[in-house]
Design a protein around this motif. Structure first.
Motif, PDB file in Angstrom:
ATOM      1  N   SER A  83      13.998  -0.782   1.834  1.00  0.00           N
ATOM      2  CA  SER A  83      13.668  -0.116   0.634  1.00  0.00           C
ATOM      3  C   SER A  83      14.750  -0.387  -0.322  1.00  0.00           C
ATOM      4  N   GLN A  84      15.547  -1.360  -0.189  1.00  0.00           N
ATOM      5  CA  GLN A  84      16.470  -2.017  -1.182  1.00  0.00           C
ATOM      6  C   GLN A  84      16.098  -3.497  -1.370  1.00  0.00           C
ATOM      7  N   LEU A  85      14.843  -3.930  -0.869  1.00  0.00           N
ATOM      8  CA  LEU A  85      14.260  -5.069  -1.323  1.00  0.00           C
ATOM      9  C   LEU A  85      13.873  -5.029  -2.846  1.00  0.00           C
ATOM     10  N   ASP A  86      13.984  -6.261  -3.794  1.00  0.00           N
ATOM     11  CA  ASP A  86      13.231  -6.025  -4.851  1.00  0.00           C
ATOM     12  C   ASP A  86      11.591  -5.610  -4.705  1.00  0.00           C
ATOM     13  N   GLU A  87      11.179  -4.893  -5.758  1.00  0.00           N
ATOM     14  CA  GLU A  87       9.883  -4.192  -5.550  1.00  0.00           C
ATOM     15  C   GLU A  87       8.880  -5.325  -5.536  1.00  0.00           C
ATOM     16  N   PRO A  88       8.740  -6.341  -6.224  1.00  0.00           N
ATOM     17  CA  PRO A  88       7.855  -7.404  -5.904  1.00  0.00           C
ATOM     18  C   PRO A  88       7.805  -8.121  -4.344  1.00  0.00           C
ATOM     19  N   VAL A  89       8.803  -8.038  -3.745  1.00  0.00           N
ATOM     20  CA  VAL A  89       9.015  -8.387  -2.445  1.00  0.00           C
ATOM     21  C   VAL A  89       8.210  -7.343  -1.468  1.00  0.00           C
ATOM     22  N   ARG A  90       8.723  -6.062  -1.933  1.00  0.00           N
ATOM     23  CA  ARG A  90       8.035  -5.028  -1.073  1.00  0.00           C
ATOM     24  C   ARG A  90       6.698  -5.029  -1.168  1.00  0.00           C
ATOM     25  N   GLU A  91       6.096  -5.106  -2.350  1.00  0.00           N
ATOM     26  CA  GLU A  91       4.639  -5.049  -2.486  1.00  0.00           C
ATOM     27  C   GLU A  91       3.952  -6.472  -1.991  1.00  0.00           C
ATOM     28  N   ASN A  92       4.639  -7.442  -1.637  1.00  0.00           N
ATOM     29  CA  ASN A  92       3.930  -8.332  -0.895  1.00  0.00           C
ATOM     30  C   ASN A  92       3.618  -7.870   0.430  1.00  0.00           C
ATOM     31  N   TYR A  93       4.169  -6.958   1.046  1.00  0.00           N
ATOM     32  CA  TYR A  93       3.861  -6.511   2.299  1.00  0.00           C
ATOM     33  C   TYR A  93       2.884  -5.260   2.151  1.00  0.00           C
ATOM     34  N   ALA A  94       2.266  -4.981   1.182  1.00  0.00           N
ATOM     35  CA  ALA A  94       1.369  -3.936   0.815  1.00  0.00           C
ATOM     36  C   ALA A  94      -0.265  -4.532   1.172  1.00  0.00           C
ATOM     37  N   ASP A  95      -1.235  -3.403   1.566  1.00  0.00           N
ATOM     38  CA  ASP A  95      -2.429  -3.799   2.211  1.00  0.00           C
ATOM     39  C   ASP A  95      -3.561  -2.670   1.326  1.00  0.00           C
ATOM     40  N   ALA A  96      -3.911  -3.217   0.317  1.00  0.00           N
ATOM     41  CA  ALA A  96      -4.962  -2.126  -0.627  1.00  0.00           C
ATOM     42  C   ALA A  96      -6.329  -2.052   0.520  1.00  0.00           C
ATOM     43  N   LYS A  97      -6.769  -3.068   1.206  1.00  0.00           N
ATOM     44  CA  LYS A  97      -7.955  -3.175   1.866  1.00  0.00           C
ATOM     45  C   LYS A  97      -7.945  -2.199   2.963  1.00  0.00           C
ATOM     46  N   SER A  98      -6.978  -1.817   3.452  1.00  0.00           N
ATOM     47  CA  SER A  98      -6.764  -0.828   4.623  1.00  0.00           C
ATOM     48  C   SER A  98      -6.381   0.723   4.060  1.00  0.00           C
ATOM     49  N   ARG A  99      -6.499   0.660   2.654  1.00  0.00           N
ATOM     50  CA  ARG A  99      -5.745   1.662   2.055  1.00  0.00           C
ATOM     51  C   ARG A  99      -4.419   2.231   2.407  1.00  0.00           C
ATOM     52  N   TYR A 100      -3.862   1.238   2.328  1.00  0.00           N
ATOM     53  CA  TYR A 100      -2.205   0.954   2.631  1.00  0.00           C
ATOM     54  C   TYR A 100      -2.028   1.831   3.894  1.00  0.00           C
ATOM     55  N   SER A 101      -2.636   1.524   4.833  1.00  0.00           N
ATOM     56  CA  SER A 101      -2.393   2.030   6.271  1.00  0.00           C
ATOM     57  C   SER A 101      -1.889   0.944   7.245  1.00  0.00           C
TER      58      SER A 101
END
Length: 367
Positions: free
Chosen positions: A83-101
């Motif tokens: 949670s302390q990583l910079d937001e752009p770094v965290r968002e690199n590991y988000a996945d919209a196509k799985s509906r963020y699952s």
């Protein structure tokens, strides 16, 4: 997102406020007994999961192997570090196509009618990295049959994240499968298809999903609820849509500039997990740090035509000294069947899941 929010309703009495909730001890069973004599646990399982008005729908497994405490603390501290990583770094590991699952999710889930920014989640299947199902199923159900997304091995500050996630998740999964087998004698008489084996549905499934949660400290944008607000004003009552959900005790971490986070007690006696009993009473449930808890989900409710009910619950974080410096970290494991498993007369688990995902992540909710 592996839960379904329940409709908001006016509280029937003051018991729906934190100050009036009771604090009951849930039924507990010993892990050695679960291994050696599961049949003897049937009365305890019925007391925990049955239809009695006092049944909580949750059971504690105590006397776990000593390694559990180490696995829990290691991963929950990494939840804070992520949670302390910079937001752009965290968002690199988000996945919209799985509906963020799979991977990171923050502000994508809709709770109480608005995006939930109170907590961030990291989702993965700790048992299987890549499912071995047909491409058509992967395309139809990306929420379950995607490929795990893991932080880079050299991502500074969260080294060992993947192995820590898998080790704790696999541990909880192993206990959950054993508990499901112990539940079979009790559950068989309620299942609409008595030939179903809960432990086989879980152990053979490729849809297992774990959720590592970080509850951000209170802020002006996300203030603490007032004491006279309904208990679920901060995080709405909901039910999981699993068969069984495994839960770790939360870890509270206090942050100080320039220092590593310190493990502290909950900042408020009103913080924690709240459950509605089968009779509708509100109860605060404490999970000891060296124990696991398991609660029933909506897939089991459907598979029993409502005779075994899902457990309505919510989380509340109360105020207290230095509460604005304290985060809450926890871990949940959702155990459910594969998508083609029929769980009611009209729905497979896949049909049911799509319906629930659409409530929270319909096209209009994707960001």
């Amino acid at each position: 997102m592996l839960l379904r929010a329940l409709p908001r309703a006016a509280p029937r009495s003051s018991r729906y406020f934190a100050r009036a909730a009771t604090s009951d001890s849930p039924v507990s069973i010993s892990y050695p007994s679960l291994i050696a004599a599961p049949a003897a646990l049937s009365p305890s399982i019925e007391q925990a999961f049955g239809s009695s008005p006092n049944s909580l729908g949750i059971i504690i497994v105590r006397d776990l192997p000593p390694e559990y405490l180490r696995l829990r603390e290691r991963l929950l501290k990494l939840a804070y570090s992520f949670s302390q990583l910079d937001e752009p770094v965290r968002e690199n590991y988000a996945d919209a196509k799985s509906r963020y699952s799979f991977g990171w999710s923050h502000g994508k889930e809709v709770m109480n009618g608005k995006p939930d920014t109170l907590k961030g989640s990291y989702y993965a299947n700790p048992v299987i990295d890549a499912p071995s199902v047909k491409a058509s199923l992967q395309e139809a159900y990306p929420e379950y049959y995607g490929v795990n997304i893991w932080p880079k091995a050299d991502e500074r500050g969260i080294e060992g994240f993947e192995s820590a996630f898998k080790e704790l998740g696999s541990f909880v999964f192993g206990v959950g499968v054993k508990l499901a087998a112990a539940c079979q004698p009790f559950a068989s008489s309620y299942l609409t298809d008595s030939s179903l084996s809960l432990s086989k549905l879980i152990s053979s499934s490729q849809t297992t999903k774990a959720r590592l949660l970080h509850y951000f400290p209170p802020s002006p944008e996300n203030p603490l609820p007032k004491e006279d607000e309904p208990i679920d004003s901060w995080c709405g009552f909901h039910v999981d849509h699993s068969l069984l959900t495994g839960l770790c005790s939360a870890l509270y971490l206090q942050h100080a500039p320039g220092a590593p986070p310190e493990v502290v007690a909950s900042p408020s006696p009103s913080s924690g997990l709240y459950i509605r009993t089968r009779g509708g009473d509100l109860t605060r449930v404490a999970i000891p740090p060296d124990c696991l808890a398991f609660q029933t989900g909506e897939a089991l409710q459907l598979a029993t035509a409502g005779r075994l009910r899902a457990t309505p619950h919510c989380v509340r974080v109360g105020g207290g000294e230095a509460a604005e410096l304290v985060s809450r970290e926890t871990f949940a494991l959702f155990m459910q069947p594969d998508v083609d498993q029929r769980i009611s007369e009209h729905e497979t688990f896949g049909d049911f899941s799509k319906r629930i995902f659409n409530e929270h992540y319909g096209d209009g909710n994707l960001q």
